[in-house]
Design a protein around this motif. Structure first.
Motif, mmCIF file in Angstrom:
data_model
loop_
_atom_site.group_PDB
_atom_site.id
_atom_site.type_symbol
_atom_site.label_atom_id
_atom_site.label_comp_id
_atom_site.label_asym_id
_atom_site.label_seq_id
_atom_site.Cartn_x
_atom_site.Cartn_y
_atom_site.Cartn_z
ATOM 1 N N GLU A 126 -83.034 26.389 33.907
ATOM 2 C CA GLU A 126 -82.926 27.971 33.515
ATOM 3 C C GLU A 126 -84.303 28.525 33.329
ATOM 4 O O GLU A 126 -85.411 27.740 33.146
ATOM 5 N N ASN A 127 -84.632 29.689 33.798
ATOM 6 C CA ASN A 127 -85.821 30.336 33.826
ATOM 7 C C ASN A 127 -86.357 31.627 32.672
ATOM 8 O O ASN A 127 -85.071 32.272 32.412
ATOM 9 N N SER A 128 -87.233 31.605 32.446
ATOM 10 C CA SER A 128 -87.688 32.946 31.523
ATOM 11 C C SER A 128 -88.378 33.723 32.408
ATOM 12 O O SER A 128 -89.079 33.684 33.222
ATOM 13 N N LEU A 129 -88.144 35.185 32.115
ATOM 14 C CA LEU A 129 -88.927 36.164 32.600
ATOM 15 C C LEU A 129 -89.846 36.824 31.503
ATOM 16 O O LEU A 129 -89.416 37.092 30.399
ATOM 17 N N TYR A 130 -91.103 37.261 31.977
ATOM 18 C CA TYR A 130 -91.978 37.767 31.048
ATOM 19 C C TYR A 130 -92.838 38.878 31.577
ATOM 20 O O TYR A 130 -93.193 38.893 32.590
ATOM 21 N N VAL A 173 -82.541 33.538 32.097
ATOM 22 C CA VAL A 173 -81.791 33.318 30.990
ATOM 23 C C VAL A 173 -82.191 34.160 29.684
ATOM 24 O O VAL A 173 -81.600 34.421 28.757
ATOM 25 N N ASP A 174 -83.580 34.635 29.789
ATOM 26 C CA ASP A 174 -84.082 35.293 28.522
ATOM 27 C C ASP A 174 -85.227 36.247 29.331
ATOM 28 O O ASP A 174 -85.812 36.063 30.242
ATOM 29 N N LEU A 175 -85.502 37.241 28.585
ATOM 30 C CA LEU A 175 -86.528 38.265 28.928
ATOM 31 C C LEU A 175 -87.433 38.652 27.412
ATOM 32 O O LEU A 175 -86.817 38.823 26.449
#
Length: 431
Positions: free
Chosen positions: A37-41, A92-94
């Protein structure tokens, strides 16, 4: 007396340990994003004014045309990334951080969400969406945009409910603006509202600190973050020779006890969650994050990277201009390639400093060893009552958690420490 406030260990290695990298292109590493799972910033490096303690990558006083050029650059960055991302890679999250993301115009803010959703495929509503704001930039119109994109957590830096303390911190807002913003935020009813407070402000009394905490609690935020005041090189407070009071740690202990009495559970030295349970947290240390913009850090396996770090306005603007003019946003030029040992050390640091602690069974599976043997510091903490160990878990005691900024830096490797020290004479960090 030795200060218990050595360094805030929110990540490892610290950004000041990063250096020049050559021959590295992100397209050769993105396959690693398919397996987890990866986060985006998105990093929005603009602020109304620079807080007196702030050593983050941000600039003030920029005109609309410059901010628009930056958003244009982020869009090019996002499209280039989308071209090489494997289909299996999912976010999976921003998070929108900064700086002050809500300093963007409403149209620019919509564009950023559009990059996340339409270009990079993040489905707002499918996972956590976090946005930082500040009192002066919190408007009904912009909160409606956040609601439309299913933002789940809004974080606002209040720092104090006393105007004289806000002036000492060189904060732009005043208490009246906090009260106005809080009315809007409560009406918007986001699933999680987080407020930040600072303790150890010069001239701050324990009575004032607890009064600020009570005012914050009265708004019933789901989370509270409490930060000790750090005086970092290159900041306004450092230029004035500001020194935090000697009773800062005592103030923290009193603040912790008050928040616990109000039902806030400490997940770490800083994070307090209403009716939370720190043991519900999963392990961390191998998290994967891709950052869009100038100043945000990306973690792809053992490759950590970002644009060069700076504090001074002139240097930040120079780096921002280079980012705007960049042709290949996937060329990695500045970062840190972690060895197996540094990855293990990151895993230990990221877990032991939080309420969930270090899962010894997982550690054995990952590294085929025992943490106390690999890191004698942990054994010492246990002997001194700063940590406890069960059959399958090691975690800090309440006293240990309160001294996280003193204990955590003990685990920094000599290699990383040396690079951090050499960065003190870098033109990027000093100018």
């Amino acid at each position: 007396m030795i200060s218990p406030y050595v360094q805030y260990m929110y990540s490892y290695p610290h950004k000041t340990a990063y250096g020049e990298l050559t021959g590295i292109h992100l397209r050769d590493y993105v396959d690693r994003l398919s397996q987890q799972e990866n986060s985006l910033y998105f990093h929005i490096p603009f602020c109304q004014s620079k807080c007196g303690y702030c050593n983050l990558f941000s600039v003030t006083g920029q005109k609309e045309v410059f901010m628009e050029a930056y958003v244009d650059a982020m869009e090019r960055h996002a499209h280039q990334l989308a071209e090489v991302l494997p289909k299996e890679a999912k976010f999976v999250d921003l998070t929108l951080g900064g700086g002050t993301p809500l300093l963007l115009s409403e149209a620019q803010l919509e564009r950023v969400f559009g990059m996340a959703e339409s270009v990079l495929g993040f489905a707002c509503g499918s996972g956590p969406v976090v946005v930082e704001t500040s009192p002066a930039q919190t408007t009904k119109e912009k909160l409606e945009i956040l609601q439309a994109h299913n933002v789940t957590r809004v974080s606002m830096g209040v720092q104090s409910f006393f105007d004289e303390e806000l002036k000492t911190l060189n904060r732009a807002h005043r208490v009246a603006e906090v009260e106005r913003a809080m009315e809007l935020l409560k009406d918007a009813s986001f699933p999680c509202l987080n407020l930040d407070l600072i303790y150890g402000i010069p001239g701050q009394t324990l009575e004032h600190l607890l009064t600020s905490a009570k005012r914050a609690v009265s708004y019933e935020p789901e989370e509270l973050f409490v930060y000790p005041l750090y005086i970092k090189e290159g900041t306004y407070l450092a230029s004035r020779g500001t020194v935090p009071p000697e009773d800062t740690h005592e103030m923290y202990v009193a603040l912790r006890e008050y928040l616990k009495s109000e039902g806030y559970v400490p997940y770490s030295m800083r994070r307090f969650v209403k009716k939370g349970n720190p043991t519900d947290m999963g392990s961390c240390g191998f998290d994967s994050t891709l950052s869009i913009g100038c100043g945000g850090r990306s973690y792809v396996g053992n490759l950590h990277f970002c644009t060069p770090y700076a504090v001074r306005q002139s240097t930040c603007l120079s780096i921002l201009q280079q980012y705007i003019e960049e042709e290949d946003y996937l060329q990695v030029r500045h970062g840190y390639m972690l060895s197996t040992e540094e990855q293990r050390r990151r895993y230990v640091i990221k877990n032991i400093l939080f309420g969930c602690g270090l899962d010894k069974k997982e550690y054995r599976l990952l590294f085929t060893g025992e943490p106390e043997q690999d890191y004698p510091e942990l054994k010492q903490w246990i002997e001194e009552g700063m940590a406890v160990v069960t059959e399958n878990r090691m975690y800090l005691t309440e006293e240990g958690v309160g001294l996280s900024d003193y204990l955590g830096p003990m685990l920094i490797s000599e290699e990383v420490r040396g690079k951090m020290e050499r960065s003190l004479v870098s033109p990027f960090t000093r100018r």
